[in-house]
Design an enzyme around this catalytic site. Structure first.
Site, short mmCIF file in Angstrom:
data_model
loop_
_atom_site.label_atom_id
_atom_site.label_comp_id
_atom_site.label_asym_id
_atom_site.label_seq_id
_atom_site.Cartn_x
_atom_site.Cartn_y
_atom_site.Cartn_z
N LYS A 1 0.67 -1.35 -0.36
CA LYS A 1 0.58 0.13 -0.07
C LYS A 1 0.46 1.05 -0.24
CE LYS A 1 -3.72 -2.59 2.05
NZ LYS A 1 -5.52 -2.76 3.13
N GLN B 1 -4.46 -1.75 9.35
CA GLN B 1 -5.18 -2.69 8.91
C GLN B 1 -5.81 -3.88 9.36
OE1 GLN B 1 -4.18 -3.92 5.67
NE2 GLN B 1 -4.00 -5.55 5.59
N ASP C 1 -11.89 2.57 3.67
CA ASP C 1 -11.73 1.22 4.14
C ASP C 1 -13.40 1.37 3.85
OD1 ASP C 1 -10.58 -0.73 4.17
OD2 ASP C 1 -9.31 -0.41 6.25
N1 GUN Z 1 -7.26 -6.97 5.41
C1 GUN Z 1 -7.85 -7.91 4.26
N2 GUN Z 1 -8.55 -6.77 3.68
C2 GUN Z 1 -8.73 -5.62 4.32
C3 GUN Z 1 -9.08 -4.42 3.63
O1 GUN Z 1 -9.86 -4.45 3.14
N3 GUN Z 1 -8.77 -2.99 4.40
C4 GUN Z 1 -7.95 -3.36 5.86
N4 GUN Z 1 -7.96 -2.63 6.84
N5 GUN Z 1 -7.59 -4.80 6.27
C5 GUN Z 1 -8.04 -5.38 5.36
#
Ligand code: GUN
Length: 284
Positions: free
Chosen positions: A52, A96, A119
């Site tokens: 990311k 995350q 998110d």
């Molecule tokens: N863990 C797996 N997919 C995601 C996501 O789309 N966002 C976040 N914050 N954690 C994740």
């Protein structure tokens, strides 16, 4: 033989648009920033967070990383989120998942300001999405919709079967496909006779995390098959779908890796720019 849905290619094209958009914002004196919070030492999460930050760099988005150890407290994380909510350099905040079981996940999600919730997990944003006027939508489901649109795969009037009812993928995806006028069936671990349902799918999406779950006999000829599964095996990374046999039956299919994964990150960048525009009172 089915056509491959190339997530890398579609993500590249979306990221190019985002990069141009960031440049335009910069010219107007607006910088775009994303803060990523990582708690604990889950190796997969570390890789996702690194990807990311690297993607932010290539698009001109400033990334801020906050790492907490496994024994961090909920309070510490909430206090960091509060600072980021008030930091004008930060347009998007992401924590995350999964979080260590010692952390109050609900409190963390609810602490993020809804306008910085890239998110789309905050109840304000899930509520708006349900009501049909969501702005910040969950990244993996919106990435999947973008893939279908890129390949001109019709959604309206089609039978869409989603397997897996997670808050991150299955649930929001079912809502978003329904908004696009698909007839949606949401299957899960207690579903009886899964095969009889998957056979009806024009669009079949598996978001379970179980290697070999979807075999060719479960797929209607010509169906679009989207594989959200990420399973680490001795053979490397595989999805939920038995790719070799299902690709002989399906009309379109996503590979793992290189299908949905790249779209999740691209959608996150898309949401970050969208959030920056919202915060600056711009049209989105
Ligand atoms: N863990 C797996 N997919 C995601 C996501 O789309 N966002 C976040 N914050 N954690 C994740």
């Amino acid at each position: 033989m089915s056509k491959l849905i190339d997530g890398k290619l579609v993500a590249q094209s979306l990221k190019k648009e985002i990069k141009d958009e960031v440049l335009k914002l910069n010219k107007e004196g607006i910088n775009v920033g994303l803060a990523v919070i990582l708690v604990g030492d889950d190796p997969a999460s570390h890789i996702y967070v690194k990807n990311k930050a690297a993607t932010c760099d290539t698009l001109g988005i400033k990334s801020f990383e906050y790492n907490f150890s496994n024994n961090a407290s909920t309070k510490e994380i909430l206090s960091s989120i509060e600072k980021l909510n008030n930091d004008s350099r930060v347009n998007g905040i992401l924590c995350q998942l999964p979080l260590p079981y010692t952390i109050d996940k609900k409190a963390v999600i609810e602490a993020i300001s809804p306008i910085k919730d890239v998110d789309g997990f905050h109840p304000v944003n899930t509520g708006k999405m349900l009501s049909g006027y969501g702005e910040l939508l969950p990244c993996t489901p919106s990435g999947i919709i973008k893939l279908l649109d890129y390949y001109d795969i019709k959604i309206e009037g089609k039978n869409a079967v989603v397997i897996g009812r997670s808050d991150i993928v299955g649930k929001p995806l079912a809502v978003m496909l329904s908004k696009r006028n698909a007839t949606v069936t949401l299957c899960h671990s207690k579903t009886v006779d899964l095969k009889s349902i998957t056979k009806t799918a024009d669009i079949l999406i598996s978001a379970v995390g179980k290697e070999g779950l979807i075999s060719a006999d479960m797929v209607k000829s010509g169906a679009t098959v989207i594989d959200v599964g990420i399973n680490r095996t001795d053979k490397g990374l595989v999805g939920d779908v038995c790719f070799d046999e299902v690709s002989k039956v399906a009309g379109y299919i996503t590979p793992v890796p290189g299908g949905v994964g790249p779209m999740t990150i691209a959608s996150l960048m898309f949401n970050t720019v969208k959030a920056a525009k919202i915060q600056n009172g711009m049209k989105i």
